[in-house]
Design a protein around this motif. Sequence first.
Motif, PDB file in Angstrom:
ATOM      1  N   ASP A 426       0.827  -1.208   0.000  1.00 64.34           N
ATOM      2  CA  ASP A 426       0.000   0.000   0.000  1.00 64.34           C
ATOM      3  C   ASP A 426       0.861   1.259   0.000  1.00 64.34           C
ATOM      4  N   TYR A 427       1.950   1.239   0.763  1.00 61.08           N
ATOM      5  CA  TYR A 427       2.848   2.390   0.794  1.00 61.08           C
ATOM      6  C   TYR A 427       3.460   2.624  -0.588  1.00 61.08           C
ATOM      7  N   SER A 428       3.849   1.531  -1.233  1.00 63.17           N
ATOM      8  CA  SER A 428       4.415   1.632  -2.570  1.00 63.17           C
ATOM      9  C   SER A 428       3.402   2.212  -3.548  1.00 63.17           C
ATOM     10  N   ASN A 429       2.147   1.799  -3.407  1.00 59.51           N
ATOM     11  CA  ASN A 429       1.101   2.275  -4.319  1.00 59.51           C
ATOM     12  C   ASN A 429       0.908   3.783  -4.246  1.00 59.51           C
ATOM     13  N   SER A 430       1.038   4.352  -3.063  1.00 65.13           N
ATOM     14  CA  SER A 430       0.814   5.792  -2.925  1.00 65.13           C
ATOM     15  C   SER A 430       1.802   6.580  -3.780  1.00 65.13           C
ATOM     16  N   GLY A 431       3.052   6.162  -3.794  1.00 66.82           N
ATOM     17  CA  GLY A 431       4.046   6.836  -4.631  1.00 66.82           C
ATOM     18  C   GLY A 431       3.808   6.611  -6.105  1.00 66.82           C
ATOM     19  N   GLY A 472      -8.705   8.297 -12.059  1.00 66.60           N
ATOM     20  CA  GLY A 472      -8.495   6.943 -11.559  1.00 66.60           C
ATOM     21  C   GLY A 472      -7.424   6.887 -10.484  1.00 66.60           C
ATOM     22  N   CYS A 473      -6.336   7.620 -10.687  1.00 65.34           N
ATOM     23  CA  CYS A 473      -5.249   7.632  -9.699  1.00 65.34           C
ATOM     24  C   CYS A 473      -5.728   8.236  -8.377  1.00 65.34           C
ATOM     25  N   ILE A 474      -6.471   9.322  -8.470  1.00 61.56           N
ATOM     26  CA  ILE A 474      -6.977   9.969  -7.246  1.00 61.56           C
ATOM     27  C   ILE A 474      -7.951   9.046  -6.517  1.00 61.56           C
ATOM     28  N   ALA A 475      -8.844   8.389  -7.269  1.00 60.09           N
ATOM     29  CA  ALA A 475      -9.829   7.495  -6.661  1.00 60.09           C
ATOM     30  C   ALA A 475      -9.159   6.330  -5.943  1.00 60.09           C
ATOM     31  N   LEU A 476      -8.154   5.731  -6.572  1.00 62.88           N
ATOM     32  CA  LEU A 476      -7.466   4.604  -5.939  1.00 62.88           C
ATOM     33  C   LEU A 476      -6.655   5.066  -4.733  1.00 62.88           C
ATOM     34  N   TYR A 477      -6.041   6.228  -4.844  1.00 67.91           N
ATOM     35  CA  TYR A 477      -5.269   6.762  -3.711  1.00 67.91           C
ATOM     36  C   TYR A 477      -6.162   6.960  -2.493  1.00 67.91           C
ATOM     37  N   LEU A 478      -7.336   7.530  -2.716  1.00 69.47           N
ATOM     38  CA  LEU A 478      -8.264   7.775  -1.608  1.00 69.47           C
ATOM     39  C   LEU A 478      -8.879   6.486  -1.083  1.00 69.47           C
ATOM     40  N   ILE A 485      -2.325   6.464   2.894  1.00 71.80           N
ATOM     41  CA  ILE A 485      -2.635   7.801   2.378  1.00 71.80           C
ATOM     42  C   ILE A 485      -1.700   8.838   2.988  1.00 71.80           C
ATOM     43  N   LEU A 486      -1.396   8.676   4.279  1.00 74.60           N
ATOM     44  CA  LEU A 486      -0.550   9.639   4.970  1.00 74.60           C
ATOM     45  C   LEU A 486       0.926   9.502   4.617  1.00 74.60           C
ATOM     46  N   VAL A 487       1.325   8.323   4.152  1.00 72.75           N
ATOM     47  CA  VAL A 487       2.734   8.094   3.830  1.00 72.75           C
ATOM     48  C   VAL A 487       3.216   9.065   2.758  1.00 72.75           C
ATOM     49  N   LEU A 488       2.412   9.274   1.716  1.00 72.54           N
ATOM     50  CA  LEU A 488       2.841  10.118   0.597  1.00 72.54           C
ATOM     51  C   LEU A 488       3.140  11.558   1.025  1.00 72.54           C
ATOM     52  N   PRO A 489       2.245  12.261   1.731  1.00 72.05           N
ATOM     53  CA  PRO A 489       2.594  13.636   2.135  1.00 72.05           C
ATOM     54  C   PRO A 489       3.762  13.699   3.117  1.00 72.05           C
ATOM     55  N   ILE A 490       3.854  12.736   4.021  1.00 69.72           N
ATOM     56  CA  ILE A 490       4.976  12.737   4.972  1.00 69.72           C
ATOM     57  C   ILE A 490       6.295  12.513   4.231  1.00 69.72           C
ATOM     58  N   TRP A 491       6.290  11.530   3.314  1.00 70.61           N
ATOM     59  CA  TRP A 491       7.482  11.253   2.504  1.00 70.61           C
ATOM     60  C   TRP A 491       7.800  12.470   1.627  1.00 70.61           C
TER      61      TRP A 491
END
Length: 527
Positions: A426-431, A472-478, A485-491
Amino acid sequence: MIFGRVKSLDAILATAEKKSLHRSLGAFQLTLLGIGAVIGTGIFVLTSEAAQKAGPGMLLSFIVAGFVCAVAALCYSELASMVPVAGSAYTYTYAVVGELLAWMVGWALILEYAVGASAVAVGWSNHAVGLLSASGFHFPAIISNADALMAHIQLAFGAAPSVDLTTAETVGGWINLPAVLISIAVMGLLVLGTTESAFVNAILVCIKIAALLLFVALTWPGMNTAHFEPFLPTGSIGVFGAAASIFFAYVGFDAVSTAAEETKNPQRNVPIGLIGSLVVCTIFYLLVASGAIGAIGSQPVTGANGALLEPGSAEMAGRCAAITASGAIEPLVCSKEALVHVLQVIGHPIFGWFVGLAAVLALPSVVLMMMYGQTRIFFTMARDGLLPTKLASVHPKFRTPHIVTYVTGAAATIAAAFLPVGKLADYSNSGTLFAFLMVAVSVMVLRKTDPARKRPFRTPLVWIVAPLAIIGCIALYLSLPLTAILVLPIWGILGLLVYFLYSRSRSFVGRGVIDDSGEAAPDATHR
């Protein structure tokens, strides 16, 4: 202006021409590289998690995730044919919307490739240990996982361990040695050369396809349609939640675009490799998932109060243990080796063993392509001055970026040694989703800012396809779990600190040069 630094397409192509990699890959090899990067983790490892989230509806989840990848692949194909150099989404973003966002994309791709490589290495370790156990050799738990270590770390920070502490100390370990060994082996192979890596990968791809065809041949004839009811036990939310997780099953097809600089006739072969590998993988996913559902069912497991349990949670593990202790057949959603388990249940344990062996042989190809993609991203960023230029050194004999390969391999190995698979997918998917979104944006922006440039491949219906990719990317991310979800902004915040404290002042575009040769870059806009 922080958005003013744009490295033009002409400057990018000129830089690549001066310090280029050896072009040795054709369309067939690229397609096999894409299949090798994609088929593996998702279908061998994540099928159970998808079933727990969506039940038989995971078939729709594969379609949803595949569709988002398809529209993104069409955008990738146009840019890759125009800019046939290493760097993938990072390079495209640099050329269109500027250095800062390009840096953020490259930083996000670390989540896709480096974290993904570590996750797959751990997944391979689980299958390898399971195969050894089935063969009568019990690999010591203390060096086959890091469950005990992670449980103690979580406890030390005041968090509830994801694995019961007593259980972790009994069957858990402190380092994942098999994952370490496979990571080191892949790193060494990448240093030797791209052609050699592609040859080994082609063999592994053939093995995994043969195993999946065998699985389909054994499960489809006895398929029970009653196992598909109810088809949507968790509704549309479950379908999108599963799609967000198994998006990781498609991650890797874009690694084909990172090989553009090492491809013969990239304008023709890169689009073929991207789209061809995606079509093949989607068909396989649907066939295999249908066979698994039809054979033994895939209804989610619920708790005592009827609530749906989170995959990988302690509650889920306890419920699965209770089911098997009662003498019932272990549900598909509880198995860590889903395809092997299905064949064992329907009376084909020997073939199940062979499928397990194929997984052990096949998953290294996914580790290889994940690590391959990361090294090429770092190589390109270093070539632009955003990372230490030493990382862009090319081996005098093998013509591969050996230093950055060692760095990437070391980081992936350390992560694989001590971190569980857990939520890494899931973390990988966010990036990945962020990178895909930026590619779709770049295609549309470039159509407006440089409409006359030659496009060997043009994204069809771009003003429909690109927005669909973004949505599609936004929908899957959410639809990802909150922590992912939080990993991406923190990273991303960490990446911004690195950029403004180190990379911005060393950027070749910012200093008015193309590369470390010191040549001026009159066509590179910088402020």
